[in-house]
Design a protein around this motif. Sequence first.
Motif, short mmCIF file in Angstrom:
data_model
loop_
_atom_site.label_atom_id
_atom_site.label_comp_id
_atom_site.label_asym_id
_atom_site.label_seq_id
_atom_site.Cartn_x
_atom_site.Cartn_y
_atom_site.Cartn_z
N ILE A 1 -2.04 8.74 1.19
CA ILE A 1 -0.50 8.72 1.08
C ILE A 1 -0.17 9.51 -0.46
CG2 ILE A 1 1.66 7.43 0.11
CD1 ILE A 1 0.56 5.25 2.08
N GLY A 2 -1.11 9.14 -1.36
CA GLY A 2 -1.05 10.01 -2.82
C GLY A 2 -1.36 11.51 -2.64
N ALA A 3 -2.44 11.79 -1.70
CA ALA A 3 -2.99 13.19 -1.77
C ALA A 3 -2.14 13.93 -0.77
CB ALA A 3 -4.14 13.24 -0.99
N VAL A 4 -1.27 13.36 0.35
CA VAL A 4 -0.34 14.28 1.07
C VAL A 4 0.95 14.24 0.34
CG1 VAL A 4 1.06 14.09 3.25
CG2 VAL A 4 -1.42 13.46 3.40
N GLY A 5 1.36 13.21 -0.45
CA GLY A 5 2.75 13.25 -1.08
C GLY A 5 2.69 14.17 -2.26
N THR A 6 1.24 14.21 -2.91
CA THR A 6 1.28 15.21 -4.00
C THR A 6 1.07 16.43 -3.51
OG1 THR A 6 -0.01 13.62 -5.47
CG2 THR A 6 -0.44 15.87 -6.06
N VAL A 7 0.27 16.82 -2.58
CA VAL A 7 0.53 18.24 -2.06
C VAL A 7 1.80 18.72 -1.54
CG1 VAL A 7 -0.30 19.78 0.07
CG2 VAL A 7 -1.90 18.23 -1.22
N ILE B 1 -3.64 7.39 9.87
CA ILE B 1 -3.12 6.85 10.93
C ILE B 1 -4.06 6.14 11.81
CG2 ILE B 1 -2.00 7.16 13.24
CD1 ILE B 1 -0.13 9.30 11.86
N GLY B 2 -5.34 6.91 12.11
CA GLY B 2 -6.32 6.30 12.78
C GLY B 2 -7.21 5.13 12.28
N LEU B 3 -7.27 5.22 10.88
CA LEU B 3 -7.91 4.01 10.02
C LEU B 3 -6.77 3.03 10.02
CD1 LEU B 3 -9.26 5.77 6.74
CD2 LEU B 3 -10.36 4.50 8.48
N LYS B 4 -5.67 3.11 10.08
CA LYS B 4 -4.61 2.10 10.05
C LYS B 4 -4.42 1.47 11.45
CE LYS B 4 -0.67 -0.18 9.35
NZ LYS B 4 -0.57 -1.04 10.30
N ILE B 5 -4.84 2.07 12.58
CA ILE B 5 -4.82 1.60 13.86
C ILE B 5 -6.12 0.78 14.12
CG2 ILE B 5 -5.14 2.29 16.27
CD1 ILE B 5 -3.39 4.55 15.66
N VAL B 6 -7.12 1.34 13.52
CA VAL B 6 -8.26 0.43 13.89
C VAL B 6 -8.80 -0.79 13.18
CG1 VAL B 6 -9.70 2.37 14.98
CG2 VAL B 6 -9.91 2.01 12.63
N VAL C 1 0.85 -1.18 0.08
CA VAL C 1 0.09 0.16 -0.03
C VAL C 1 0.91 1.45 0.10
CG1 VAL C 1 -1.79 1.41 1.31
CG2 VAL C 1 -2.05 -1.03 1.29
N PHE C 2 1.95 1.39 0.66
CA PHE C 2 2.76 2.26 0.90
C PHE C 2 3.68 2.71 -0.41
CE2 PHE C 2 6.90 4.27 1.84
CZ PHE C 2 6.47 5.60 2.49
N ILE C 3 4.04 1.66 -0.88
CA ILE C 3 4.84 1.88 -2.32
C ILE C 3 3.82 2.27 -3.38
CG2 ILE C 3 6.14 0.78 -3.95
CD1 ILE C 3 7.36 -1.10 -1.52
N GLY C 4 2.74 1.49 -3.30
CA GLY C 4 1.73 2.01 -4.36
C GLY C 4 1.25 3.53 -4.21
N GLY C 5 1.07 4.00 -2.95
CA GLY C 5 0.83 5.32 -2.64
C GLY C 5 2.03 6.23 -3.17
N LEU C 6 3.25 5.84 -3.23
CA LEU C 6 4.36 6.56 -3.67
C LEU C 6 4.37 6.67 -5.20
CD1 LEU C 6 7.36 5.41 -1.52
CD2 LEU C 6 5.91 7.60 -1.30
N LEU D 1 -0.13 -2.61 -7.16
CA LEU D 1 0.33 -2.78 -5.73
C LEU D 1 -0.93 -2.90 -4.92
CD1 LEU D 1 3.64 -0.90 -5.75
CD2 LEU D 1 3.32 -3.19 -5.18
N LEU D 2 -1.96 -1.84 -5.07
CA LEU D 2 -3.06 -1.79 -4.47
C LEU D 2 -3.84 -2.96 -4.59
CD1 LEU D 2 -4.98 -0.06 -2.66
CD2 LEU D 2 -6.01 0.71 -4.65
N MET D 3 -3.92 -3.81 -5.70
CA MET D 3 -4.59 -4.87 -6.04
C MET D 3 -4.09 -5.88 -5.25
SD MET D 3 -5.30 -6.91 -9.70
CE MET D 3 -3.68 -7.34 -9.60
#
Length: 108
Positions: A68-74, A101-106, A6-11, A48-50
């Motif tokens: 990740i895509g949104a934050v990285g793009t901004v 982070i909250g979504l990942k935690i829960v 997921v992280f690499i796909g976001g990059l 990668l997302l798939m």
Amino acid sequence: MNWIYVFIGGLFEVAFTFCLGKMKETSGTASYWWFALFIISLFASMALLMKATQTLPIGTAYAVWTGIGAVGTVAMGIFVFNEPASFLRLLFIATLIGSIIGLKIVSH
């Protein structure tokens, strides 16, 4: 391991938006090269997302991937394309990061 996908796909999502920005700035052959890199990055990001969603909850994985895509793009827009970095813009990016982070935690 799937969160790494997921992280690499976001990059790669950030990479394809970078290619879009470069396509806008160039013309001729250079523009076509940026388009080719856009397609490659888009394919890699989706693949990668798939792969990640085979075992992760799709809602959480997708939200983290797009975040990740949104934050990285901004961030790329601010540092590479000289877009404004206003207080409110940074505040909303910070709330987005907190939500990711909250979504990942829960998630299980």
